[in-house]
Design a protein around this motif. Structure first.
Motif, mmCIF file in Angstrom:
data_model
loop_
_atom_site.group_PDB
_atom_site.id
_atom_site.type_symbol
_atom_site.label_atom_id
_atom_site.label_comp_id
_atom_site.label_asym_id
_atom_site.label_seq_id
_atom_site.Cartn_x
_atom_site.Cartn_y
_atom_site.Cartn_z
ATOM 1 N N SER A 385 0.820 -1.204 0.000
ATOM 2 C CA SER A 385 0.000 0.000 0.000
ATOM 3 C C SER A 385 0.858 1.258 0.000
ATOM 4 C CB SER A 385 -0.928 -0.001 1.216
ATOM 5 O OG SER A 385 -1.680 1.193 1.279
ATOM 6 N N GLU A 386 1.907 1.291 0.830
ATOM 7 C CA GLU A 386 2.693 2.525 0.933
ATOM 8 C C GLU A 386 3.533 2.780 -0.315
ATOM 9 O OE1 GLU A 386 5.144 2.198 4.446
ATOM 10 O OE2 GLU A 386 6.882 1.535 3.295
ATOM 11 N N THR A 387 4.102 1.748 -0.906
ATOM 12 C CA THR A 387 4.903 1.959 -2.112
ATOM 13 C C THR A 387 4.013 2.300 -3.304
ATOM 14 O OG1 THR A 387 4.921 -0.449 -2.439
ATOM 15 C CG2 THR A 387 6.841 0.536 -1.362
ATOM 16 N N GLN A 388 2.842 1.677 -3.373
ATOM 17 C CA GLN A 388 1.911 1.987 -4.451
ATOM 18 C C GLN A 388 1.430 3.430 -4.350
ATOM 19 O OE1 GLN A 388 -1.529 -0.563 -4.559
ATOM 20 N NE2 GLN A 388 -2.085 0.041 -6.635
ATOM 21 N N ASP A 391 4.161 5.807 -5.610
ATOM 22 C CA ASP A 391 4.254 5.799 -7.068
ATOM 23 C C ASP A 391 3.090 6.552 -7.710
ATOM 24 O OD1 ASP A 391 6.640 4.510 -7.298
ATOM 25 O OD2 ASP A 391 5.823 2.571 -7.872
ATOM 26 N N LYS A 392 1.898 6.349 -7.209
ATOM 27 C CA LYS A 392 0.743 7.042 -7.792
ATOM 28 C C LYS A 392 0.846 8.553 -7.589
ATOM 29 C CE LYS A 392 -2.484 3.187 -7.750
ATOM 30 N NZ LYS A 392 -2.346 3.046 -9.213
ATOM 31 N N ARG A 393 1.452 8.960 -6.494
ATOM 32 C CA ARG A 393 1.677 10.382 -6.250
ATOM 33 C C ARG A 393 2.711 10.954 -7.217
ATOM 34 N NH1 ARG A 393 5.274 11.271 -1.227
ATOM 35 N NH2 ARG A 393 6.793 10.699 -2.834
ATOM 36 N N ASP A 394 3.758 10.184 -7.483
ATOM 37 C CA ASP A 394 4.896 10.700 -8.250
ATOM 38 C C ASP A 394 4.746 10.545 -9.762
ATOM 39 O OD1 ASP A 394 6.083 11.439 -5.913
ATOM 40 O OD2 ASP A 394 7.531 9.791 -5.851
ATOM 41 N N TYR A 395 3.842 9.675 -10.210
ATOM 42 C CA TYR A 395 3.682 9.449 -11.645
ATOM 43 C C TYR A 395 2.268 9.839 -12.086
ATOM 44 C CZ TYR A 395 7.825 6.483 -10.898
ATOM 45 O OH TYR A 395 9.071 6.006 -10.551
ATOM 46 N N PRO A 396 2.013 11.128 -12.257
ATOM 47 C CA PRO A 396 0.669 11.558 -12.653
ATOM 48 C C PRO A 396 0.347 11.260 -14.111
ATOM 49 C CG PRO A 396 2.151 13.441 -12.565
ATOM 50 C CD PRO A 396 2.930 12.271 -12.030
ATOM 51 N N ALA A 496 10.263 -5.719 -3.507
ATOM 52 C CA ALA A 496 9.131 -5.023 -2.885
ATOM 53 C C ALA A 496 8.335 -4.228 -3.910
ATOM 54 C CB ALA A 496 9.639 -4.105 -1.778
ATOM 55 N N THR A 497 8.357 -4.679 -5.163
ATOM 56 C CA THR A 497 7.696 -3.962 -6.253
ATOM 57 C C THR A 497 6.216 -4.322 -6.284
ATOM 58 O OG1 THR A 497 9.759 -3.996 -7.519
ATOM 59 C CG2 THR A 497 7.723 -3.530 -8.735
ATOM 60 N N TRP A 498 5.375 -3.382 -5.887
ATOM 61 C CA TRP A 498 3.948 -3.659 -5.683
ATOM 62 C C TRP A 498 3.245 -4.191 -6.923
ATOM 63 C CZ3 TRP A 498 0.631 -0.863 -8.735
ATOM 64 C CH2 TRP A 498 1.132 0.314 -9.302
ATOM 65 N N TRP A 499 3.605 -3.687 -8.105
ATOM 66 C CA TRP A 499 2.913 -4.090 -9.317
ATOM 67 C C TRP A 499 3.379 -5.452 -9.830
ATOM 68 C CZ3 TRP A 499 6.390 -4.217 -13.454
ATOM 69 C CH2 TRP A 499 7.561 -3.461 -13.293
ATOM 70 N N ALA A 500 4.369 -6.043 -9.138
ATOM 71 C CA ALA A 500 4.827 -7.390 -9.488
ATOM 72 C C ALA A 500 4.172 -8.446 -8.609
ATOM 73 C CB ALA A 500 6.344 -7.475 -9.366
ATOM 74 N N SER A 679 7.629 2.089 -9.961
ATOM 75 C CA SER A 679 9.043 1.926 -9.651
ATOM 76 C C SER A 679 9.375 0.469 -9.346
ATOM 77 C CB SER A 679 9.419 2.777 -8.437
ATOM 78 O OG SER A 679 9.091 4.137 -8.619
ATOM 79 N N ARG A 680 10.644 0.131 -9.472
ATOM 80 C CA ARG A 680 11.155 -1.118 -8.895
ATOM 81 C C ARG A 680 11.629 -0.783 -7.485
ATOM 82 N NH1 ARG A 680 14.978 -5.983 -9.924
ATOM 83 N NH2 ARG A 680 16.050 -6.042 -7.912
ATOM 84 N N TRP A 681 11.092 -1.477 -6.481
ATOM 85 C CA TRP A 681 11.480 -1.298 -5.092
ATOM 86 C C TRP A 681 12.203 -2.555 -4.618
ATOM 87 C CZ3 TRP A 681 9.740 3.193 -2.375
ATOM 88 C CH2 TRP A 681 8.787 3.966 -3.044
ATOM 89 N N ASP A 682 13.342 -2.414 -3.964
ATOM 90 C CA ASP A 682 14.005 -3.577 -3.386
ATOM 91 C C ASP A 682 14.899 -3.158 -2.230
ATOM 92 O OD1 ASP A 682 16.707 -2.911 -4.193
ATOM 93 O OD2 ASP A 682 16.367 -3.789 -6.148
ATOM 94 N N VAL A 683 15.196 -4.119 -1.373
ATOM 95 C CA VAL A 683 16.237 -3.969 -0.361
ATOM 96 C C VAL A 683 17.305 -4.970 -0.734
ATOM 97 C CG1 VAL A 683 16.852 -4.036 2.077
ATOM 98 C CG2 VAL A 683 14.564 -3.285 1.392
ATOM 99 N N SER A 684 18.478 -4.468 -1.069
ATOM 100 C CA SER A 684 19.517 -5.312 -1.647
ATOM 101 C C SER A 684 20.800 -5.186 -0.837
ATOM 102 C CB SER A 684 19.774 -4.898 -3.103
ATOM 103 O OG SER A 684 20.791 -5.677 -3.684
ATOM 104 N N GLY A 685 21.455 -6.310 -0.608
ATOM 105 C CA GLY A 685 22.699 -6.281 0.142
ATOM 106 C C GLY A 685 23.601 -7.435 -0.214
ATOM 107 N N GLU A 686 24.827 -7.345 0.244
ATOM 108 C CA GLU A 686 25.760 -8.447 0.087
ATOM 109 C C GLU A 686 26.471 -8.676 1.410
ATOM 110 O OE1 GLU A 686 29.798 -7.482 -1.826
ATOM 111 O OE2 GLU A 686 28.396 -6.230 -2.958
ATOM 112 N N TRP A 687 26.755 -9.937 1.697
ATOM 113 C CA TRP A 687 27.360 -10.320 2.961
ATOM 114 C C TRP A 687 28.733 -10.949 2.732
ATOM 115 C CZ3 TRP A 687 22.538 -8.824 3.099
ATOM 116 C CH2 TRP A 687 21.963 -8.420 4.293
ATOM 117 N N GLU A 688 29.706 -10.481 3.482
ATOM 118 C CA GLU A 688 30.993 -11.155 3.562
ATOM 119 C C GLU A 688 30.784 -12.426 4.382
ATOM 120 O OE1 GLU A 688 35.565 -10.175 5.028
ATOM 121 O OE2 GLU A 688 33.877 -8.985 5.760
#
Length: 706
Positions: A385-388, A391-396, A496-500, A679-688
């Motif tokens: 809900s929050e990411t959607q 996006d709706k606010r930013d892409y008129p 975390a891409t809502w439209w996916a 938008s594409r939303w994600d949380v991305s990381g790498e671990w040693e």
């Protein structure tokens, strides 16, 4: 034939310049130069020169009317006969080719320098008199003198022709680069935008061609403009800024040219967002320094060039976010306190002993795994809900957004744009608090570290993580990787891409790749080749100078337990292989792979299903010489090298991807099209990571889930 290429029954040469012999076509091109070029007056040249010298962020000129309109219209009509190279209806050795890499998507012809009896058969040359005439006009002494007078660049080679025709249709784009390769001195693009006569009426008035067969012109709202970027912090050379400071709109018959300056002449081409049969056609290329025997020839100082490229490689390299080391020893397992914390985020089915054992076994087998429905359902609903809403606010509308879109409220634009551009959450966000908590609480927690350790059977020692938002029509990452002599890394990416949020295995999921935003892993280079050649365009050129021409290797096929091999299935358009690692996993980098299926863990909300196998990805064509932003080259080395992606993962919602990445393996996130839903939303990381030791007792007598 792609729908964007409008076929015609015959070449327009029959109407404009009959030529039945290739010698006659070549003779016409030479004798009619005065009809092809509209030479400006000295007063006009002086005005062009003043505009060129005053242009920012670097010197450039955009001039209309230098070439005959009759010639340009004839070239457009002749292009309708090109066809798709190698397919029925195309000219032998000629035609449009769809090219797609991490940096661009475009249809392109072979280099126009091949329009010569030494390279193409008579049949093809006789069919392309107007294209040949345009090539000869651009590289004539008269036109080179004009470019020299405007730019003050000195002598230009008439022997080394380097140009191709390009076709930008809906979705086509070219990301930021500086054009600096070898002896290139001046870069240029000649615009030939056109639309069918029956195209819908546009806000920008278009004109009808003299033949009455098409419309000439272009509306800037359709995209395709040339974007010019400054050097960061106002330096002479260095990494580029993340926002353009100038834009050159597409106009019929306009030619734009500028001096190629390593580490300075940064530019890109906006995505074309219009369909309707409209084409942003152009002819682009480079004027080179004189070759031996030509006026102004100077031998290339290879040692000086190597020193300059080495310096620029360091200056323009993407700054790396440092790893954050853990201050405690690697966990022996999951404690009850860990489970209590994780229960606020993760679906209960992923916190049971039986499920974790299955996941651990699957990961040990395949070195990669995708966990569906990773967050608990109520948290996932809030996140969607929050990411959607943002996006709706930013892409008129469906236009390409402003380049500062999304800045503020805890978000910054992450650059440099020569390597990547996206929004990164670094502070407190009032509009995306759930997304923020996943990045700043879950991913950084000791409990999540312990959970990763149990699933991967590895010991996480440190991490770096980002909460990213890829804005449609703007953002991407280019191919990069760690030093091939380094250590394996555990990549963790939460989609975390809502439209996916679509059913797994559905037609809707298959279509998610259509507008980019997918993540791709590429094979490591051969021994002796440094992945830095892909991380920095200048390092790549330096490596070329040093003749490091070995190509990447591919891992062998990996098949999950109880699954038949991929060759027993109906072929899938993706050729993907699992990314192998070190530690408890051995590397198999000696064989050509077969198509394989990416391992995933499908689970329903009740946790009834164990890990399963599914496919995610899209068919890709990769030119291994074009992974760096400065290699948009018309005479690229295509075809013989069959290197392809190891793994592709489309945009996703509420899925966690874990990949054990070998040293040197590269990855990128494909540019997200303006045609995407959001938008594409994600949380991305790498671990040693380190290798897990034998299980031990938990500290303080707390319960352990090993």
């Amino acid at each position: 034939m792609p729908g964007s290429v409008r076929p015609r029954p015959s070449s327009p040469s029959a109407d404009r310049a009959p030529a039945s012999k290739k010698s006659k076509a070549a003779g016409d091109a030479t004798s009619n130069l005065h009809e092809s070029i509209n030479l400006p007056t000295q007063q006009q040249i002086q005005s062009y020169r003043e505009g060129y010298n005053q242009a920012t962020p670097y010197k450039y000129a955009a001039i209309e009317g230098l070439l005959s309109d009759d010639l340009l219209e004839a070239v457009v009509e002749e292009s309708w006969t090109f066809g798709v190279r190698g397919e029925e209806g195309s000219h032998p050795g000629w035609g449009w080719e769809q090219k797609e890499t991490d940096i661009y998507s475009i249809q392109q012809t072979p280099d126009l320098s091949s329009l010569d009896p030494a390279h193409l058969p008579d049949e093809t040359l006789e069919a392309l008199p107007m294209t040949t005439r345009l090539k000869n006009a651009l590289y004539s002494q008269e036109f080179r003198n004009l470019v020299r007078d405007v730019t003050g660049c000195g002598p230009l080679s008439g022997r080394k022709t380097d140009l191709s025709a390009g076709l930008y249709t809906a979705g086509s784009h070219l990301l930021l680069h500086d054009d600096s390769i070898s002896t290139r001195l001046i870069s240029y693009i000649l615009y030939l935008p056109n639309s069918p006569l029956d195209a819908p009426k546009s806000e920008t008035e278009l004109t009808t061609s003299a033949s009455g067969k098409f419309l000439k012109g272009w509306d800037p709202k359709w995209g395709g403009s040339l974007e010019l970027f400054p050097v960061e912090n106002g330096e002479e050379v260095g990494p580029p800024g993340t926002k353009r400071v100038a834009k050159v709109d597409v106009k019929w018959g306009q030619i734009v040219f500028f001096e190629v300056q390593p580490g300075r002449s940064y530019h890109s081409v906006e995505e074309v967002i219009i369909d309707e049969g409209r084409q942003r056609m152009g002819v682009s290329g480079w004027f080179h320094r004189p070759t031996k025997g030509e006026e102004g020839y100077e031998p290339l100082d290879r040692e000086k060039l190597k020193a300059e490229l080495s310096s620029l490689a360091q200056i323009t390299a993407a700054p790396s976010i440092p790893l954050t080391p853990y201050t405690s020893d690697p966990p022996a397992g999951l404690k009850s306190s860990d489970l209590t914390f994780l229960a606020d985020f993760i679906a209960p089915s992923y916190l049971t002993v039986s499920t974790l054992e299955k996941l651990s076994g699957q990961f040990a087998e395949a070195s990669e795994i995708v966990l569906h429905n990773f967050l608990k359902s109520d948290l996932a609903a809030q996140l969607k809900s929050e990411t959607q809403n943002v996006d709706k606010r930013d892409y008129p509308n469906n236009l390409i957004p402003a380049q500062d879109l999304g800045e503020g409220d805890g978000w910054i634009i992450q650059g440099p744009a020569s390597k990547h551009r996206y929004l990164n959450i670094t502070g407190t966000s009032s509009s995306t608090p759930i997304f923020q908590s996943i990045r700043q609480r879950l991913f950084t927690s000791e409990a999540f570290r312990s959970w990763l350790s149990v699933v991967s059977s590895l010991a996480p020692l440190g991490y770096r993580a980002e909460g990213r938002r890829f804005r449609k029509g703007l953002d991407y990452t280019l191919a990069s990787g760690e030093d091939g002599k380094g250590e394996a890394r555990l990549d963790v990416s939460f989609g975390a891409t809502w439209w996916a949020d679509v059913p797994s295995g559905s037609d809707e999921e298959e279509k998610l790749v259509d507008h980019g935003g997918w993540e791709c892993y590429l094979a490591a280079p051969d021994e002796g080749e440094d992945p830095a050649v892909y991380q920095s365009s200048h390092a790549k050129k330096l490596a070329k100078l040093e003749a490091e021409e070995h190509r990447g290797v591919r891992p062998v096929e990996s098949v999950a337990p109880n699954q038949q091999k991929a060759e027993d299935h109906e072929p899938h358009p993706v050729e993907a292989a699992t990314a192998t690692g070190t530690g408890n996993h051995h590397s198999n980098h000696h064989h050509k792979p077969h198509p394989v299926e990416a391992a995933t863990a499908d689970k329903d909300t009740n946790g009834n299903d164990g890990p399963s196998i599914s496919i995610n990805g899209t068919e890709l064509e990769f030119d291994p010489d074009q992974f760096s932003p400065s290699d948009f080259d018309s005479d690229s080395e295509m075809g013989d090298d069959d290197d392809g992606p190891l793994l592709t993962q489309p945009v996703s919602f509420n899925k966690l991807l874990l990949v054990l990445r070998d040293p040197g393996v590269m990855k990128f996130t494909k540019y997200l099209s303006a045609r995407a839903e959001g938008s594409r939303w994600d949380v991305s990381g790498e671990w040693e990571i380190g290798v897990m030791e034998e299980e031990g007792e938990a500290e303080n007598g707390d319960e352990v889930m090993a």
